[in-house]
Structure formats: structure tokens, C-alpha cells
Design a protein around this motif. Sequence first.
Motif, PDB file in Angstrom:
ATOM      1  N   ILE A 145      46.934 -31.454 -23.937  1.00  0.00           N
ATOM      2  CA  ILE A 145      47.877 -30.336 -23.881  1.00  0.00           C
ATOM      3  C   ILE A 145      47.455 -29.299 -22.845  1.00  0.00           C
ATOM      4  CG2 ILE A 145      48.924 -28.438 -25.197  1.00  0.00           C
ATOM      5  CD1 ILE A 145      48.704 -30.204 -27.682  1.00  0.00           C
ATOM      6  N   ALA A 146      46.171 -28.957 -22.824  1.00  0.00           N
ATOM      7  CA  ALA A 146      45.720 -27.897 -21.910  1.00  0.00           C
ATOM      8  C   ALA A 146      45.485 -28.417 -20.487  1.00  0.00           C
ATOM      9  CB  ALA A 146      44.461 -27.241 -22.455  1.00  0.00           C
TER      10      ALA A 146
ATOM     11  N   ASP B 107      40.302 -40.632 -27.729  1.00  0.00           N
ATOM     12  CA  ASP B 107      40.500 -39.357 -28.436  1.00  0.00           C
ATOM     13  C   ASP B 107      41.140 -38.305 -27.535  1.00  0.00           C
ATOM     14  OD1 ASP B 107      39.721 -39.892 -31.028  1.00  0.00           O
ATOM     15  OD2 ASP B 107      37.972 -38.573 -31.006  1.00  0.00           O
ATOM     16  N   SER B 108      40.885 -38.397 -26.232  1.00  0.00           N
ATOM     17  CA  SER B 108      41.438 -37.398 -25.311  1.00  0.00           C
ATOM     18  C   SER B 108      42.898 -37.651 -24.972  1.00  0.00           C
ATOM     19  CB  SER B 108      40.608 -37.354 -24.020  1.00  0.00           C
ATOM     20  OG  SER B 108      40.928 -38.422 -23.149  1.00  0.00           O
ATOM     21  N   PHE B 109      43.383 -38.868 -25.236  1.00  0.00           N
ATOM     22  CA  PHE B 109      44.774 -39.221 -24.933  1.00  0.00           C
ATOM     23  C   PHE B 109      45.657 -39.304 -26.175  1.00  0.00           C
ATOM     24  CE2 PHE B 109      42.818 -40.855 -21.015  1.00  0.00           C
ATOM     25  CZ  PHE B 109      43.695 -40.341 -20.068  1.00  0.00           C
ATOM     26  N   SER B 110      45.052 -39.533 -27.330  1.00  0.00           N
ATOM     27  CA  SER B 110      45.801 -39.721 -28.560  1.00  0.00           C
ATOM     28  C   SER B 110      44.993 -39.116 -29.705  1.00  0.00           C
ATOM     29  CB  SER B 110      46.054 -41.213 -28.802  1.00  0.00           C
ATOM     30  OG  SER B 110      46.661 -41.422 -30.045  1.00  0.00           O
ATOM     31  N   LYS B 111      45.634 -38.315 -30.546  1.00  0.00           N
ATOM     32  CA  LYS B 111      44.927 -37.620 -31.614  1.00  0.00           C
ATOM     33  C   LYS B 111      44.238 -38.630 -32.535  1.00  0.00           C
ATOM     34  CE  LYS B 111      47.051 -33.979 -32.937  1.00  0.00           C
ATOM     35  NZ  LYS B 111      47.979 -33.037 -33.614  1.00  0.00           N
TER      36      LYS B 111
ATOM     37  N   GLU C 275      40.426 -32.993 -33.165  1.00  0.00           N
ATOM     38  CA  GLU C 275      41.822 -32.605 -32.918  1.00  0.00           C
ATOM     39  C   GLU C 275      41.892 -31.606 -31.769  1.00  0.00           C
ATOM     40  OE1 GLU C 275      45.767 -31.017 -35.334  1.00  0.00           O
ATOM     41  OE2 GLU C 275      43.828 -31.104 -36.337  1.00  0.00           O
ATOM     42  N   GLY C 276      40.966 -30.639 -31.772  1.00  0.00           N
ATOM     43  CA  GLY C 276      40.924 -29.678 -30.678  1.00  0.00           C
ATOM     44  C   GLY C 276      40.547 -30.312 -29.352  1.00  0.00           C
TER      45      GLY C 276
ATOM     46  N   THR D 281      37.720 -22.860 -32.787  1.00  0.00           N
ATOM     47  CA  THR D 281      37.504 -23.972 -33.716  1.00  0.00           C
ATOM     48  C   THR D 281      36.059 -24.442 -33.656  1.00  0.00           C
ATOM     49  OG1 THR D 281      39.794 -24.732 -33.577  1.00  0.00           O
ATOM     50  CG2 THR D 281      38.155 -26.356 -34.269  1.00  0.00           C
ATOM     51  N   ILE D 282      35.525 -24.569 -32.444  1.00  0.00           N
ATOM     52  CA  ILE D 282      34.132 -24.986 -32.291  1.00  0.00           C
ATOM     53  C   ILE D 282      33.197 -23.995 -32.981  1.00  0.00           C
ATOM     54  CG2 ILE D 282      32.271 -25.388 -30.627  1.00  0.00           C
ATOM     55  CD1 ILE D 282      34.350 -26.428 -28.671  1.00  0.00           C
ATOM     56  N   LYS D 283      33.499 -22.716 -32.875  1.00  0.00           N
ATOM     57  CA  LYS D 283      32.666 -21.702 -33.544  1.00  0.00           C
ATOM     58  C   LYS D 283      32.669 -21.923 -35.049  1.00  0.00           C
ATOM     59  CE  LYS D 283      31.897 -16.732 -33.962  1.00  0.00           C
ATOM     60  NZ  LYS D 283      32.384 -15.369 -33.592  1.00  0.00           N
ATOM     61  N   ASN D 284      33.827 -22.241 -35.604  1.00  0.00           N
ATOM     62  CA  ASN D 284      33.912 -22.497 -37.043  1.00  0.00           C
ATOM     63  C   ASN D 284      33.129 -23.749 -37.428  1.00  0.00           C
ATOM     64  OD1 ASN D 284      35.578 -20.261 -37.393  1.00  0.00           O
ATOM     65  ND2 ASN D 284      37.449 -21.449 -37.151  1.00  0.00           N
ATOM     66  N   VAL D 285      33.264 -24.800 -36.621  1.00  0.00           N
ATOM     67  CA  VAL D 285      32.544 -26.047 -36.891  1.00  0.00           C
ATOM     68  C   VAL D 285      31.036 -25.825 -36.773  1.00  0.00           C
ATOM     69  CG1 VAL D 285      32.135 -28.402 -36.079  1.00  0.00           C
ATOM     70  CG2 VAL D 285      34.468 -27.509 -36.180  1.00  0.00           C
ATOM     71  N   ALA D 286      30.627 -25.063 -35.771  1.00  0.00           N
ATOM     72  CA  ALA D 286      29.203 -24.801 -35.565  1.00  0.00           C
ATOM     73  C   ALA D 286      28.593 -24.083 -36.760  1.00  0.00           C
ATOM     74  CB  ALA D 286      29.002 -23.990 -34.293  1.00  0.00           C
TER      75      ALA D 286
END
Length: 301
Positions: free
Chosen positions: A219-220, A156-160, A211-212, A241-246
Motif C-alpha cells: 500500500i505505501a 508477505d509483502s505482496f499478499s497479506k 499485516e503492517g 504497530t512495531i512499537k506496540n509489538v516491541a
Amino acid sequence: MKYFLVLFSLFCFNTTFAQELNCKVTVNASQIQSVGTTVDKSLFPDMERAIFNFMNNQRWTNDVFSEKEKIKCSLNITLAKSPAQNVFNAKTQFQVIRPIYGTTLETVTLQYFDQVFDFSYAPEDRQMIFNEQNFTNNLTSMLAFYSLMAIAIDYDSFSKFGGTPFIERAFNVSNLAGNSAGGPWIMDTDTRNRYWLIENIRSQPFVAFREGFYNYHRIALDDFATNPANSRKVILDFLNTIKNVAGLKQNSIIINTFFDAKSAEIINIFSEGTKQEKQQVFELVSFLDPDKTENYRKILK
């Protein structure tokens, strides 16, 4: 990039197939207590070797890994009690590590604390046999679950969404174990158990998180050395995004494990950010991970 390199090595060099994990295993029996039985302490080195062999010799994919491309991880098992002969109650810490491209640095992608790691092990169990379609015993199921989660998180960290097939296979292992053994494999009030770990990452609200998670690493982090300003922006977007998911999935184990793995890294990354970035990030992480608020204050200095 990792998988392009893997394919390149497959076609251009005589690369042999190798298992996916490079896992360090430690069995700590210094605090074990026996309950009505005598513990044979000579069993523990044999147990450690057997678990090491399972984690490092089992093959889960058809992808080609050179020795240096193996997924680094560590499994620390702390034995607490032996309630019966060859039966053990334990806790574990499982960590998965990924290189940051363009640097000599590494980043922790998963930090999971398993509070109920109960299993049986006898000398004749040193040759662990695992069938992904059937439940054999708790120990092999737990080790297989960890292995598949390590691969899923790494991919997941290398490919979406690259880890999806392995998440589904980990779910199958969990489901079979839940039907046979129950305990931390099934829905419980303990929202940090294995059931909730796989439930969280498979659920629809966590599509945005995954995705994030890819953006954070590929990317980062992988581009941080050349473009730190953009990398901080990508990470700040992910924290929102994490805040929204939480808000949709409160007290989620996946969010908790993310901050267990990343809190120190986030502090380091934003210690060089702008004043506005520092304030924004501090407010977000102290809200999402309140137990570490005092550590996060370092961002503001």
C-alpha cells in the motif's frame, strides 16, 4: 498484483516453470585461518558454485515465475576458520530484494546477519541433496532455511500473510536441524540466531507486524509515487504497530532485521514529510532502533 500477473502469464503465454530465486552467492575466504590443518583454497570456487546452484536451482513452489519475476537475493559467506579438514566456521549476510511497482526502484525486504554459519564441505558434496522431511547436514538445512524465508518474506509483502506456508516449512527445517545439530537452531541467549528468527515471525504478537509489513510494501511503497502523503501515513501507522509489538517482544530479531533493511529508506521517505511527521517518526525510530539514532537525525533537517 504480482500473482495476478503470474497467473495471467500462465494462461496467456507459453511460460515455462522456473525456480523462484535469483540469488547472488559470494564465498569470501580471504581471512580464513586454519587450526591444525591445511586449507585447500582450490575448494572455495567449487564451494561457491555448489551453493549458487542450490540456491538457484532448488524448487520450492508450484507457482510460475518468469526470469524477471524471480525473487532477488544475495548470500555473502565470509569464512573465518577451518578447525578441521573440510570443516568451516563462517558468518553470512543474507539479503532479499523486491521491486517497487510503478518505479525502477527496489527495496530490501530482509537483511539478516547470521553470526554462526558453521558447516562441512568436501569436493564430493558439490551435488547437494536435500530432503525437507529429514536432516542431512547443516549446510543444506541453512540454505533451505534461507530460501524458504526469502519466499515467505517476499510473499508477505505482496499478499497479506501470503508467506505463511513457507514460514511453516522453514520452521520444520529449523526444528529438524535443531534436533540433530543444535547450535543456532535451538533456543539460546543469542536472540539473533535462526531459532529466534523463525520463532519471532511465527508468534502471535507478530501477526500485527506481518499485516503492517504488507501495508508498508503493497500500500505505501507501491503507491508512493502517486500518493506520497498517504504512504507516509501508512508507514507511520506501521511504526506505531512495531512499537506496540516491541513492548510485547523485547529485543526481537524480526524488528532488528526490519530496521537493518529499512533505516535508510525511512530516512529518505520522511525527509520530505511535514514537520509533525518528521518529529513523530524520529521519536519512534530512535526509540525502536537506538543504534542508528544519529543517522535518523537526518529526518529532522
